[in-house]
Design a protein around this motif. Structure first.
Motif, PDB file in Angstrom:
ATOM      1  N   GLY A  41      -4.308  -4.039  -6.628  1.00 12.86           N
ATOM      2  CA  GLY A  41      -3.774  -5.363  -6.297  1.00 12.86           C
ATOM      3  C   GLY A  41      -2.318  -5.381  -5.915  1.00 12.86           C
ATOM      4  O   GLY A  41      -1.812  -6.427  -5.473  1.00 12.86           O
ATOM      5  N   VAL A  42      -1.593  -4.283  -6.073  1.00 14.54           N
ATOM      6  CA  VAL A  42      -0.188  -4.223  -5.678  1.00 14.54           C
ATOM      7  C   VAL A  42      -0.108  -3.947  -4.189  1.00 14.54           C
ATOM      8  O   VAL A  42      -0.714  -3.000  -3.686  1.00 14.54           O
ATOM      9  N   ARG A  43       0.630  -4.731  -3.498  1.00 13.18           N
ATOM     10  CA  ARG A  43       0.748  -4.556  -2.051  1.00 13.18           C
ATOM     11  C   ARG A  43       1.667  -3.365  -1.763  1.00 13.18           C
ATOM     12  O   ARG A  43       2.843  -3.371  -2.109  1.00 13.18           O
ATOM     13  N   LEU A  44       1.081  -2.345  -1.129  1.00 14.75           N
ATOM     14  CA  LEU A  44       1.827  -1.112  -0.848  1.00 14.75           C
ATOM     15  C   LEU A  44       1.969  -0.915   0.647  1.00 14.75           C
ATOM     16  O   LEU A  44       1.139  -1.362   1.437  1.00 14.75           O
ATOM     17  N   LYS A  45       3.009  -0.205   0.987  1.00  9.71           N
ATOM     18  CA  LYS A  45       3.272   0.079   2.398  1.00  9.71           C
ATOM     19  C   LYS A  45       3.312   1.588   2.619  1.00  9.71           C
ATOM     20  O   LYS A  45       3.283   2.386   1.680  1.00  9.71           O
ATOM     21  N   SER A  46       3.381   1.960   3.874  1.00 11.34           N
ATOM     22  CA  SER A  46       3.370   3.390   4.214  1.00 11.34           C
ATOM     23  C   SER A  46       4.577   4.112   3.642  1.00 11.34           C
ATOM     24  O   SER A  46       4.532   5.323   3.382  1.00 11.34           O
ATOM     25  N   ARG A  47       5.685   3.361   3.435  1.00 10.89           N
ATOM     26  CA  ARG A  47       6.871   3.986   2.843  1.00 10.89           C
ATOM     27  C   ARG A  47       6.543   4.480   1.433  1.00 10.89           C
ATOM     28  O   ARG A  47       6.940   5.573   1.034  1.00 10.89           O
TER      29      ARG A  47
END
Length: 1428
Positions: free
Chosen positions: A283-289
Motif C-alpha cells: 500500500g505504500v506508493r513507491l517510485k523507480s527511485r
C-alpha cells in the motif's frame, strides 16, 4: 432489603476509611508505617486528599491551594528509609514543575534504588525543568521505563532527553505520546539510537509522519533489536494511523505510510541490516527511485527472507531494478508484486534471474521460492506469457507462483502454462485467483492431464475464476487429494509383469594395438555395410579432412548402422597406450549383446616391410585375450563366454608359402588352444587387406550374422527399453542433437512419456521406488549399448562418438609435457583452476569452425568432476574443496636414481609379498587397475595421516607409503602388468608388518579385482632388502599356501627347522643372486604359523576320531566339546565370567607362541600314537581272514598309469582305462611301504567286472593313503612323484567332502568304509569287499601266469612269510627278509592245480629264495632311508 442495606453501608464505611487527608499521609511517611510501591500524584485538583488503593499503592490529590505540599511529600519520601527501598513506580498528572520540585525529584530518585517506571501525563516543564529532568536521566542507573504523554516537550525537550539517553545505559523503554517533537527532535532521537544499545522499545505518537523516517532508519542502520511503533494523528480530523512498526521477535518491518524520500532513506538503511527478515510495504506508493535503492539492498542484504510490495504502484522501470537485484541476491525467498502497474516487459525482467535459457546455464537465483504478480491494472501480454512458460519449464527452485486478478491472458494461454508444468517437479502451489482466462472444459482437461503427469503440485487456487464459479473445481481438488494419498499396503512392481523381448542392439568391439589397421578396417566395413543398402544412422565421414586429421587427437571411435531391425555399433577401441586405462569403462556388462574382433597387423608398422616376429604377434593377441577374460571374470555373472573373432591385417604383403608365415599360423593356433574354454572363438581367422572393401566383405558378412546370433543368445530385455530408445532419439531431435542428458531431464522425460515409469504420488516411498526403477532401466540401456550411464555423475551419454572420442579420448591424452612445464603442476599434482584452464586450452580448436562441441554441453568444471568420478584424477585432500588434484597419467617413471630404502638399521625387518592372478596365463590386472589403486590407497592414507603421520608419494608404476615406522613400496610388475609386489622395510616385527599389508593394502587391492583371485607369494627377504629389480626376483618367491603345505608335510619336530631353498639368478653369466635358504618360520608371520599349527591340530583330531583312538587329556589337543559351565550367562556375573575366560584363552595362546617347540614335540608325540594305531588297523585289514587261500597273493596293491615318461597313481577305477600296471606293497607290520624298482604286472584294459570288484578297495586304499599323509607316514614318500593332487581325482567320491589340511584333500573320496577305520557294523561289508578284490587279484595273476611264489618275487619283489610270534602270514620285501629274519619265517606257497573232470592234485614247491651276495651294498636294498 435489609441485607442489601447492610452491604451498601459496609462499602461506604470502607471507602471512607481509605480516603484520608494529607496530614495522615505525612504522618504515615514520617512514622514509616506505609510500604508503598506505586505513587500517583494528581495536581490542580478541587480538594486535597489521598486514597490508598491497595496496601502498596496510593493515589494523592493536591489542590491548587495546597500545592506546596507536593514538594513536602517528595522531600519526606526521599528521607524515608522504608519508602525509598520499596518504591517502584511514579506517576505525575497535571504537574506544573518548578526548579525546586525537580531538584526534590532528583533527590528522591537518587535515594530510591528501585524506581523502575516514571510517567508524565499532561505535565508542564519549562526549559530549566526539562534540563534538570534530562540531567536526572543522564546519571540515573535504575529507571527502565519513562513515558511522556501530552506534556508538550517539543523538539527541544526531545533533544534534551536524547542527549541524556546517549549516556544512559539502563533505560529500556521510551514513549512519547500525542506530542509534536518535529523532524528536529526525531533526528536527535535517531542520533541517540545510534549511540544507545540498551533501549528495547520506542513508541512515538506525533502529529506528522515525517518523524518516522529518521527513527526507523537509525534502528535499521545500527541493527538494533528495538521494538518501534510510530503513529501519526491529525488533530483537526481527530484521526490517527500507524506509520511504521518493527517487531524484532518476528523480525518484521511493516511500513504503512512514508514519503518517497523517506522510503528511499529506509531502503538505504536496509543494505547491511541483519535484523529484518520480512519487509512489508503493502500500500505504500513507491517510485523507480526507491526501486533503484532497493536493488542495492537485494544485492547486499543477507538476512531479508520476505518482501511484500503489493499495491505499491511499481511500473516497469521499478520492476527492472528489483529484477536486477535478484541476480545477486542469495537469501530472499518470498516476493509479492501483485496489483502493481507493470506489464509483460516487467515480467520478462522479473523472471529472468529465475530462468535457464540453455542446459549449461546456471540459474542466477536459486533461493527465491515464491513469487506473485498480476492485477487488474497489469497486462501480462505475449512477452510475459513466454517468460512465464520459459521459467516454468526450466526453473527447479520456485515452489509457489501466483498470478492474481489477471484480465489479459486467454484460456489457451493458461493451457500452455499447465502444459509447461508437466516437466516441473519443484512447483507445489499455483495461485490463479480471479484470473478471467481460467475457463472452459479444455482448461479443465489440461489441468487434469497435468496432475496425472505431475504429482508434485499440492495446491491449485482458482478462487473467483469462471471455472470455480461454475462449480467445476471439485474435480481438481479431488485429484490433488489422490496425489497426496499414500497407501503403503499396496505394493505394485511396475516392471514385474512387463513383456520381455530380444534386444535389438549389438556392439562390436574392434581391439588391437597401434598401427594394426583398425580405423582403416572400420572404414572398409562401413563401406560394405553402406553399399548393402544399410542406412547410416549417424553421419560419420569415412575420409577425414586432412586439415582436421592433422589437428584432431585420435581417440575411440563409434559408428552406428541399421541392419533391418538390428542396430550395429562398431566401437573402435583406441590402440594408443594412453587410452588403455579407460578401456575397462567401455567393457560390456552382464548380458550385453556384444562380441570382440581382435585385429593384429602382420607387420610392425604399415609403412615398412619389417614383419612381426611370432612372439610379437603372440604378445599382441594374448594382451587383448587376457583383457577380455579378465574383465569378463570381473562381471558379476556371465551368461555366455565372450565371443571373439581374430583378424590379421596387411595380409597382401605376406608370402603365404614362407616359413615365417607358417610359424605365424602355428602361433595363432597355439594362442587359440590356450584360451579355449575362456572365450568362444570363431573357427575362422580372417586374413585381410584392411584397405580393400572386397577383402573385408566376408568379415562384414560374419559381423552381420554373428550379431544376430549373439542377440538370440543374450538375456531378453524389457520391451520398455526398446520404446525408450525411440523416445530418446526423438528427444535428441527436439533438442538439437544434444549428446548428453542430465538425469533430471531423463526423469522428466520418463514422467511425461513413459507411464510405467511415472511418479503418481508425492509419497517419499513411492518416489524412491520409481527412482530406483528408472535407474534400473537406465542401467539396462547402458548394458545393451544404447546409452552410457554413470550413476555417480547423474547424466546419460547419448552420443558414443562424442563421449569416447571428444571427451574421454581427449581427457586421457592431455599434453602431459605442457602440463608438467606449468608452474602450477608439480609431480602430477595440479590445482583445479589450472586443470580447468588446461582443459579449455586443449579441447578448444585453434582453427575456426573445427572446435570441439564438448563445451556446448559440459563445462570445464563438469569435465573435472567426471575425471574425479571415473578416478582419472583425485583430490590430494578430499576434505578440502580447493585441494590439489593428482592426475596419475601425468606421473613419470624414475629412470635416474637407483631405488633404495631411506634408512636401514640392524633391527629392520624386510618383508615382501608377491600378488598375482591365480591364472596369470589367462588373466591380469588391467591397465586401469593401478591408477585406481593409487586413488583408493591415497584416500585411506589421508585418513590415517593425523593418527600415524603417514606420508604418500607416487611414481608411474610405484606407490610409496611411510606409516608408523613402516616403509612400503607397492610396485606394478610385468610387461602386461599382471602382478603386484608389496615390499616393506619395517622397524616393527614381521607379524605387525604383514598385518598392515592385510588390513591396509589387500582390501583396497581386492576391491578393485572383483571376480579375480589373487594368490599371495612370499618374496625372498634378500631381494627386498637390496630392492632387486623385478626381472631378477621373478623366481625368488614361493606361494604362501605351498610354504604352509610344506610345513604340514614334514614331521612335527622338523616344522621349526624347515628351510626353504632359493635358487640362484644370473644375468648373461654374471651372478646376481646366489643360492640360499631361509627358515620357513622366519618367512611366516605369527598368524600364518599359528594357522599351520591349528590345521595340524584339527587334522590330527579328525584322524583320532576316525581311527577311534582313546581320548588322552595329556595329548595337548583342543577337542571341541560342549561345556555347560563355559556358557556365558546374560548377567553382570556371567559377563564377568566370560571376560575372565577370554583373558585366560589369550594367555594360553600367548604361551603357545612362546613355546612353539614344546608344542611341536606334543604334536610329534601324538603323531607317533596315531601312526601306531594306523599300522594296527592295517594289520587287521591285511590279516582279517587268515584262512583265505592261505594268503597266496599279497593283499595291499595299487595301480599306476604311465604318462609322458612319468608314473601317476590311479585314484579311481573307470571302465575302459588302458595302460595300467598293478603293483604290490610290502606288508611288514608297522612298516608297510612301496617296493622300489618293482616291475609290476601290465593291464591292457579295465572292464566292468574289474571296476565292480576293485572300486570299494580303491576307496579304502585312498583313505589309508590320506591318513598316512596326514601323520607323515612314509608310505607317501615311498611313492614319490606318483602321488597326484588327489583333491581333483577323488573329490567326486565324497558324499560330504572335508578340507583335511595337512596333506591336501586326498581323503575326500573315502567315505563310509573303512578299510583303515574298522567302524562298527561294517566288518562284514569290509570282508566282502576285500574278498572280492582279493579274488580278482588271484584270478588276474593266474591269467598272467604269475601264480607261483617265484613269479611274484620276480614281478613284485615280495616273499611269503609267517610271523614267529602270532603265526600270521604276510608278503614282505627282500630288505625285511634279511633285517627282520629273527621275527619271520619263510613259508612254502601251496598251489592247487586241477582240471575239470580229473582228480585234484596237490604239489608242494619250495618258494623261490633270494640270497643276496655280499658285494651288494645294504643301501641298495633300502626302499627309504627312514626305514633301517
Amino acid at each position: 432489603m435489609h441485607v442489601l442495606s447492610t452491604v451498601l453501608v459496609s462499602s461506604a464505611m470502607a471507602s471512607n476509611q481509605n480516603l484520608r487527608d494529607l496530614q495522615w499521609l505525612l504522618h504515615s511517611i514520617q512514622t514509616e508505617t506505609l510500604t508503598l510501591k506505586s505513587i500517583s500524584f494528581h495536581l490542580s485538583q478541587p480538594t486535597s486528599s489521598c486514597h490508598q488503593q491497595t496496601h502498596e499503592s496510593i493515589h494523592i490529590n493536591i489542590s491548587t491551594q495546597t500545592h506546596f505540599q507536593f514538594s513536602n511529600i517528595l522531600t519526606l519520601l526521599s528521607s524515608s528509609s522504608e519508602t525509598r527501598f520499596s518504591l517502584h513506580n511514579l506517576e505525575f498528572h497535571q504537574v506544573e514543575w518548578d526548579l525546586e520540585e525537580v531538584k526534590n525529584l532528583e533527590i528522591l530518585l537518587d535515594n530510591s534504588s528501585n524506581v523502575k517506571r516514571i510517567e508524565f501525563r499532561k505535565n508542564r516543564l519549562n526549559f530549566q525543568c526539562m534540563d534538570g529532568l534530562a540531567k536526572i536521566l543522564k546519571k540515573n542507573g535504575v529507571i527502565k521505563e519513562i513515558m511522556f504523554s501530552e506534556s508538550r516537550i517539543g523538539s527541544y525537550g526531545a533533544g534534551l532527553i536524547a542527549s541524556a539517553l546517549k549516556q544512559n545505559t539502563c533505560l529500556e523503554e521510551l514513549q512519547i505520546w500525542e506530542d509534536s517533537i518535529g523532524s528536529k527532535g526525531a533526528e536527535e532521537i535517531s542520533k541517540m539510537i545510534e549511540a544507545n544499545s540498551t533501549l528495547k522499545l520506542l513508541t512515538i505518537f506525533d502529529s506528522s509522519s515525517i518523524t518516522a523516517t529518521p527513527l526507523i532508519s537509525a534502528v535499521l542502520a545500527r541493527n538494533r533489536s528495538m521494538e518501534v511503533h510510530v503513529w501519526c494523528g491529525e488533530h483537526d480530523k481527530n484521526t490517527s494511523s500507524k506509520v511504521v512498526e518493527f517487531a524484532p521477535e518476528s523480525s518484521t518491518l511493516r511500513i504503512y505510510r512514508l514519503t518517497a524520500s523517506g522510503a528511499c532513506r529506509v531502503a538505504c538503511a536496509l543494505g547491511w541490516n541483519t535484523t529484518v527478515k520480512c519487509l512489508d510495504l503493502t500500500g505504500v506508493r513507491l517510485k523507480s527511485r526507491w526501486a533503484k535503492e532497493f536493488r542495492s539492498v537485494l544485492e547486499q542484504n543477507r538476512s531479508l527472507k520476505e518482501v511484500k510490495l503489493s499495491k505499491t504502484c511499481l511500473k516497469n522501470k521499478g520492476v527492472v531494478y528489483v529484477a536486477a537485484g535478484l541476480f545477486k541476491n542469495r537469501t530472499l525467498e518470498i516476493l509479492n508484486l501483485d496489483d502493481n502497474q507493470f506489464n509483460g516487459v516487467g515480467i520478462e525482467h522479473l523472471l529472468c534471474p529465475l530462468t535457464r535459457f540453455s542446459a549449461l546455464q546456471i540459474q542466477a537465483n536459486i533461493t527465491l521460492k515464491s513469487i506473485t504478480f498480476g492485477g487488474k491494472r497489469s497486462n501480462i501480454g505475449r512477452g510475459g506469457l513466454i517468460a512465464i512458460l520459459q521459467m516454468l519449464s526450466s526453473n527447479q527452485t520456485v515452489t509457489r507462483l501466483g498470478i492474481y486478478e489477471d484480465q489479459s491472458l486467454k484460456p489457451q494461454d493458461f493451457i500452455r502454462i499447465f502444459k509447461s508444468l508437466e516437466k516441473n517437479a519443484s512447483l507445489k502451489c499455483l495461485c490463479l485467483q480471479g484470473c478471467r482466462g481460467v475457463d472452459g472444459d479444455l482448461v479443465l482437461k489440461t489441468i487434469m492431464e497435468t496432475l496425472q503427469v505431475n504429482p508434485w503440485i499440492e495446491e491449485i487456487d482458482i478462487a473467483r475464476t469462471p471455472l470455480q464459479i461454475c462449480g467445476k473445481a471439485e474435480e481438481i481438488y479431488l485429484k490433488l487429494g489422490q496425489n497426496a494419498k499414500y497407501e503403503p499396503e499396496v505394493e505394485v512392481d511396475l516392471l514385474k509383469d512387463m513383456p520381455m523381448t530380444v534386444p535389438k542392439s549389438c556392439r562390436i568391439f574392434i581391439c588391437g594395438q597401434e598401427f594394426a589397421g583398425k580405423t582403416t578396417l572400420c572404414s572398409s566395413i562401413s563401406q560394405n555395410l553402406s553399399s548393402s543398402k544399410l542406412p547410416y544412422i549417424e553421419q560419420v565421414k569415412t575420409l577425414v579432412n586432412p586439415v582436421e586429421q592433422a589437428i584432431k587427437t585420435t581417440g575411440m571411435k563409434v559408428k552406428t548402422f541399421k541392419d533391418e531391425d538390428t542396430k550395429l555399433s562398431i566401437w573402435n577401441l583406441g590402440g594408443h597406450h594412453d587410452l588403455f586405462s579407460v578401456h575397462d569403462l567401455m567393457f560390456p556388462g552382464h548380458g550385453s549383446a556384444s562380441f570382440f574382433v581382435i585385429v593384429s597387423s602382420l607387420f610392425r608398422k604399415p609403412n615398412n616391410k619389417e614383419p612381426k616376429s611370432p612372439s610379437e604377434l603372440e604378445e599382441d593377441l594374448q594382451y587383448w585375450l587376457r583383457f577380455i577374460v579378465s574383465n569378463s571374470k570381473r562381471a558379476d555373472q556371465q551368461c555366455m563366454l565372450p565371443n571373439v573373432t581374430m583378424v590379421l591385417t596387411h595380409h597382401d604383403k605376406v608370402d603365404t608359402s614362407s616359413l615365417d608365415y607358417q610359424n605365424t599360423v602355428t602361433v595363432v593356433q597355439r594362442v587359440r588352444d590356450k584360451f579355449e574354454g575362456y572365450v568362444d572363438f570363431y573357427p575362422t581367422v580372417f586374413t585381410v587387406d584392411a584397405r580393400s572393401s572386397a577383402s573385408v566383405s566376408k568379415l562384414t558378412h560374419h559381423i552381420r550374422k554373428t550379431s544376430k546370433t549373439v542377440l538370440q543368445r543374450v538375456p531378453r530385455v524389457y520391451e520398455l527399453c526398446n520404446d525408450l530408445i525411440t523416445i530418446l532419439s526423438d528427444w535428441r531431435s527436439e533438442n538439437h542433437d544434444k549428446p548428453a542428458m542430465k538425469w533430471q531431464e531423463f526423469s522428466d522425460l520418463c514422467q511425461i512419456r513413459v507411464p510405467s515409469l511415472r511418479v503418481q504420488s508425492r509419497s517419499n516411498h513411492v518416489v524412491k521406488r520409481v527412482e530406483m526403477r528408472r535407474k534400473a532401466v537406465a542401467t539396462c540401456l547402458h548394458r545393451i549399448g544404447e546409452v552410457i550411464y554413470f550413476e555417480e555423475l547423474e547424466f546419460l551419454i547419448l552420443d558414443f562418438q562424442w563421449f569416447c572420442g571428444e571427451v574421454i579420448g581427449q581427457i586421457v591424452k592431455l599434453n602431459a609435457r605442457k602440463m608438467n612445464s606449468s608452474e602450477d603442476v608439480n609431480g602430477g599434482f595440479v590445482s583445479r583452476q589450472e586443470l580447468e584452464k588446461i582443459l579449455r586450452g586443449s579441447l578448444h580448436s585453434q582453427i575456426p569452425g573445427m572446435g570441439s562441441k564438448i563445451f556446448g554441453n559440459l563445462d570445464a568444471g563438469d569435465l573435472v568432476n567426471m575425471m574425479l568420478k571415473l578416478e582419472l584424477c583425485y583430490k590430494q585432500d578430499p576434505s578440502d574443496p580447493e585441494s590439489l588434484l593428482l592426475i596419475p597419467s601425468l606421473l613419470e617413471e624414475n629412470r635416474t636414481r637407483t631405488p633404495r630404502w631411506q634408512l636401514i638399521t640392524s633391527d629392520c625387518v624386510f618383508a615382501g609379498r608377491h600378488l598375482e592372478c591365480h591364472d596369470s596365463s589367462h588373466m591380469f590386472l588391467t591397465p586401469g587397475f593401478f591408477p585406481k589403486l593409487q586413488v583408493q590407497l591415497h584416500n585411506k592414507i589421508i585418513g590415517l595421516k593425523s593418527q600415524h603421520g603417514a606420508t604418500y608419494s607416487l611414481e608411474k608404476h610405484l606407490i610409496l607409503i611411510n606409516i608408523n615406522g613402516v616403509h612400503i613400496r607397492v610396485e606394478l610388475g610385468g610387461q602386461l602388468g599382471y602382478y603386484l609386489d608389496v615390499l616393506a622395510c619395517s622397524t616393527k616385527n614381521l607379524t605387525e608388518t604383514v598385518k598392515l599389508f592385510r588390513e591396509l593394502l589387500y582390501p583396497a587391492i581386492q576391491n578393485l579385482c572383483h571376480g579375480l583371485t589373487l594368490t599371495e607369494h612370499v618374496i625372498r627377504p634378500e631381494c627386498v632388502k637390496n630392492l632387486t629389480p623385478p626381472r631378477y626376483r621373478k623366481t625368488q618367491c614361493v606361494p604362501l599356501p605351498q610354504l604352509k603345505q610344506a610345513l604340514l608335510s614334514v614331521p612335527a619336530d622338523s616344522m621349526y627347522d624347515y628351510q626353504h631353498t632359493w635358487s640362484p639368478v644370473s644375468d648373461s653369466g654374471r651372478p646376481v643372486l646366489r643360492p640360499g635358504f631361509d627358515f620357513a618360520r622366519d618367512l611366516l608371520s605369527d598368524d600364518d604359523f599359528r594357522e599351520v599349527l591349528h590345521r595340524r591340530y584339527n587334522d590330527l583330531y579328525d584322524l583320532a576320531v576316525e581311527l577311534q583312538v582313546p581320548a588322552d587329556n595329556s595329548d595337548g589337543l583342543n577337542h571341541p566339546q560342549e561345556d555347560e559351565s563355559g556358557k556365558v550367562d546374560p548377567s553382570f556375573a556371567g559377563i564377568a565370567k566370560g571376560v575372565e575366560e577370554v583373558i585366560q584363552r589369550l594367555k594360553i595362546i600367548e604361551m603357545e607362541i612362546r613355546d612353539l617347540k614344546q608344542e611341536i614335540q606334543g604334536l610329534r608325540y601324538y603323531e607317533h600314537r596315531l601312526l601306531t594305531e594306523l599300522h594296527r588297523k592295517v594289520d587287521y585289514l591285511t590279516n582279517y581272514n587268515i584262512q583265505m587261500e592261505e594268503r597266496k597273493v599279497p593283499n595291499m596293491f595299487y595301480f599306476v598309469k604311465t604318462e609322458n615318461y612319468s608314473r601317476r597313481l590311479v585314484t579311481n577305477m573307470i571302465s575302459g582305462m588302458t595302460a595300467l600296471r598293478l603293483h604290490m606293497l610290502c606288508e611288514f607290520r608297522g612298516e608297510m611301504h612301496v617296493v622300489e624298482d618293482q616291475i609290476g604286472c601290465e593291464m591292457m584294459q579295465i572292464d566292468n567286472k574289474a571296476v565292480v570288484s576293485l572300486a570299494p578297495y580303491m576307496k579304502g586304499f585312498m583313505k589309508l593313503l590320506t591318513f598316512a599323509l596326514k601323520i607323515g607316514a612314509h608310505i607317501a614318500a615311498g611313492m614319490g612323484e606318483m602321488i597326484p593332487d588327489l583333491s581333483r581325482e577323488v573329490a567326486h567320491l565324497a558324499g560330504n567332502p572335508l578340507m583335511y589340511g595337512a596333506a591336501g584333500v586326498a581323503a575326500a573320496g573315502a567315505i563310509g568304509v573303512a578299510s583303515a577305520g574298522g567302524r562298527r557294523g561294517r566288518s562284514t561289508d569290509i570282508q566282502q569287499d576285500m574278498k572280492a578284490a582279493q579274488q580278482w587279484v588271484v584270478d588276474f595273476l593266474r591269467e598272467r601266469g604269475c601264480s607261483t611264489g617265484k613269479d611274484i618275487a620276480e614281478k613284485f619283489g615280495l616273499w611269503r612269510v609267517r610271523y614267529r610270534d602270532n603265526g600270521q602270514v604276510a608278503w614282505v620285501c627282500r630288505r625285511h627278509m634279511y633285517t627282520r629274519s629273527n621275527e619271520i619265517l619263510e613259508i612254502l606257497l601251496v598251489i592247487s592245480v586241477g582240471n575239470r573232470g580229473s582228480k585234484s592234485q596237490h604239489t608242494e614247491e619250495k618258494d623261490y629264495l633270494f640270497c643276496c651276495s655280499t658285494n651288494i651294498h645294504v643301501a641298495q636294498m633300502l626302499v627309504h632311508p627312514d626305514y633301517p
